[in-house]
Design an enzyme around this catalytic site. Sequence first.
Site, mmCIF file in Angstrom:
data_model
loop_
_atom_site.group_PDB
_atom_site.id
_atom_site.type_symbol
_atom_site.label_atom_id
_atom_site.label_comp_id
_atom_site.label_asym_id
_atom_site.label_seq_id
_atom_site.Cartn_x
_atom_site.Cartn_y
_atom_site.Cartn_z
ATOM 1 C CG HIS A 1 -13.725 18.402 9.509
ATOM 2 N ND1 HIS A 1 -15.044 18.086 9.336
ATOM 3 C CD2 HIS A 1 -13.255 18.715 8.271
ATOM 4 C CE1 HIS A 1 -15.364 18.194 8.055
ATOM 5 N NE2 HIS A 1 -14.295 18.581 7.385
ATOM 6 C CG ASP B 1 -11.729 13.199 12.545
ATOM 7 O OD1 ASP B 1 -11.373 12.469 11.602
ATOM 8 O OD2 ASP B 1 -12.255 14.318 12.380
ATOM 9 C CD GLN C 1 -7.164 15.396 6.460
ATOM 10 O OE1 GLN C 1 -6.223 14.981 5.769
ATOM 11 N NE2 GLN C 1 -8.227 15.957 5.920
ATOM 12 C CE LYS D 1 -11.185 13.692 4.461
ATOM 13 N NZ LYS D 1 -11.377 14.935 3.734
ATOM 14 C CB CYS E 1 -15.258 21.626 7.451
ATOM 15 S SG CYS E 1 -16.062 21.422 5.868
#
Length: 409
Positions: free
Chosen positions: A122, A199, A202, A225, A363
């Site tokens: 991303h 990261d 997700q 999220k 993104c």
Amino acid sequence: MALDPLALKEEFPILHQEVNGHPLVYLDNAATSQKPRAVLDAMRRYYERDNANVHRGVHTLGARATEAYEGAREKVARFLNAEPREIIFTRGTTSAINLAAHGYARKHLREGDEIVITPMEHHSNLIPWQEAARKTGAVLKYIPLQPDGTIRLEDVERTVTDRTRIVAITAASNVLGTVNPVDRIAEIAHRKGAVILVDGAQSTPHMKVDVKAWDVDFYAFSGHKMCGPTGIGALYGKAALLDAMDPLDFGGEMIEVVELYESTWKEIPWKFEGGTPNIAGAVGLAAAIEFLEQVGLDNIAAHERKLAAYALERLTAIEGITVYGPRHDRVGLVTFNLGDIHPHDVSTVLDAEGIAIRAGHHCCQPLMRWLNVTATARASFYLYNTESDIDRLAEALVKTKEFFGHAVG
Ligand code: 7TS
């Protein structure tokens, strides 16, 4: 025990509405999830009963607010299997990665050092590293992607060298759904003398995270999220690494002693939290974690695996559709294009049917170039989605195809 998505859906007030005359089907969870009553209530309770600034007021509300805020930090720490002082509250993943990139990398990077990332990142796990490279003379290197959107460990071995100082990689791709073996990549990074940032935007909402077992050095995620509010997230960092980093935000809350010409900082994590923090956000995030833990992260992961498999089966049966990413070992989202119908048009027709999906570059512009497209459509699932939501999606896609009939081969 398998989770009951319909019972869980009852906990989310926003999901019980009609959009354009149809019951809402919300399939844009990778962008942001909806919020259960437990989170809304916790934030409301905080503002109605406990609101005050933290770490200062010697009064009851100030003590309660501080307890709620630091209690939230303890909850996040337990959730990731970390120590509370290793958790820095941030606005979300983006600001967490920026903090690591500026605070750590820019201090340790020298000309010719390498930062290793992947083409599936991303922009939030790409641009901070471009900037860190530009400002230090370090170079960016990419682990290549396989045609199915996965990476191979032998390519990680080849790309990471003894000049690599940091490997930054997503645990799960927001476009391809790929799940990366971050524990194995951490082992390679460490063996070559590099640190690893993961990261977790997700992964944190969808699977059990264990920063100690994975042995990652930094881990970033967003509350919004994972059933929490917007504007709150965190950076996990190993205590020794955080100790060695300088603060980025100077001002109130982060200082120990201020003189006219120089000052000293608090210990970690507070030295990184200048200014009044997002206290209500932290309270909401703690409530979200409690909610997810009650449902069970393994149950959520299993439910989403089932939904992803069903969605792949239903969608690939539609003639003219292209579905991206690996077919197995993926998180609960499906990214696709329907012939040469622009994804924005697909999304618009679906919206008229009450179905919310995402269209665009997500993104991930370098990844779009790698896929050889300018944009895609994406349906992303969460614990309240059902197979019948996917049926509605598949039926609406067939309708879209008929509507634009000429465009699909
Ligand atoms: N990293 C990944 C893998 C993401 O998917 C996102 C957000 C971010 C970082 C940034 O998170 P933020 O909370 O700081 O904005 N992804 C998406 C998406 O896929 N659609 O909208 C936002």
